[in-house]
Design a protein around this motif. Structure first.
Motif: not given
Length: 236
Positions: A6, A164, A195, A218
């Protein structure tokens, strides 16, 4: 210690992946399911001479159309490009190279690339300009054209939900070319609307397994654009 997939924003998610002359697959159909934030980050990076594989080229001022306006695109491998005046102008003036594909052929070329299939035969396009310069064969009395699989340096995709670990779920029409493209590149970067943590997505609902996705960003508020709004008159 596991490295997080991420990243805080689209620019960071693409850092180290972008270079002049590379080939990029961009998901979406019209303006539905396009990775708009990642496209914006590519524009801001200033990379030039790109080959873009996408069903279409967005519209003027939106999506891939923004990369055409900055003349960052050298070649498009597409199916339908009729909604973009900048595209038409650059093509007709010789500034932009185009490799047209029947829509189903384009989808299968991408799927084949992701599956490690170098080429396949299809009857679509035989006897037309699409088949010029390509190998043809006859099977059981019908003629076919050989098409090669497509594989890119980078795929950028848009998903409705992801965890994730990179497992992705697409929503309705926005699914379109995204799942195939996610498998058909050296690196895949996904932008997601929602997310969640691993285990929060039912395994039966995962469309793209996280093994294909290297980085995730995100999104904040997402504008759901309508390319052409068609309505009927309200009944009296």
């Amino acid at each position: 210690m596991a490295v997080s997939k991420v990243f805080p924003d689209s620019g960071a998610a693409l850092a180290g992946y972008l270079k002049d002359g590379m080939t990029i697959m961009a998901g979406g159909f019209g303006l539905c399911g396009i990775p708009e934030a990642l496209i914006a980050a590519i524009k801001e990076s200033g990379v030039m001479g790109l080959t873009i594989i996408s069903n279409n080229a967005g519209i003027d001022n939106v999506g891939l159309g923004t990369l055409l306006q900055t003349r960052q695109v050298r070649k498009m491998i597409s199916s339908y490009v009729g909604e973009n005046a900048t595209f038409a102008k650059q093509y007709l003036s010789g500034e932009l190279e185009i490799e047209f594909n029947p829509q189903g052929t384009l989808a299968e070329r991408i799927r084949a690339g992701g599956a490690g299939i170098p080429a396949f035969f299809t009857a679509t396009g035989y006897g037309t300009d699409v088949a010029k310069g390509k190998e043809t064969r006859e099977f059981n009395g019908r003629h076919y054209v050989m098409e090669t699989g497509l594989f890119a340096d980078l795929a950028i995709v848009h998903a409705w939900k992801g965890d994730t670990e990179g497992n992705l779920v697409y929503r309705k029409t926005a699914r379109n070319f995204n799942p195939m493209m996610a498998t058909a590149a050296k690196f895949t970067v996904a932008e997601v609307e929602n997310l969640v943590e691993p285990g929060e997505i039912d395994p039966d609902h995962i469309i793209t397994p996280g093994i294909f996705v290297k980085r995730i960003v995100k999104l904040g508020q997402v504008e759901k654009r309508i390319e052409q709004r068609t309505v009927r008159k309200r009944a009296a």
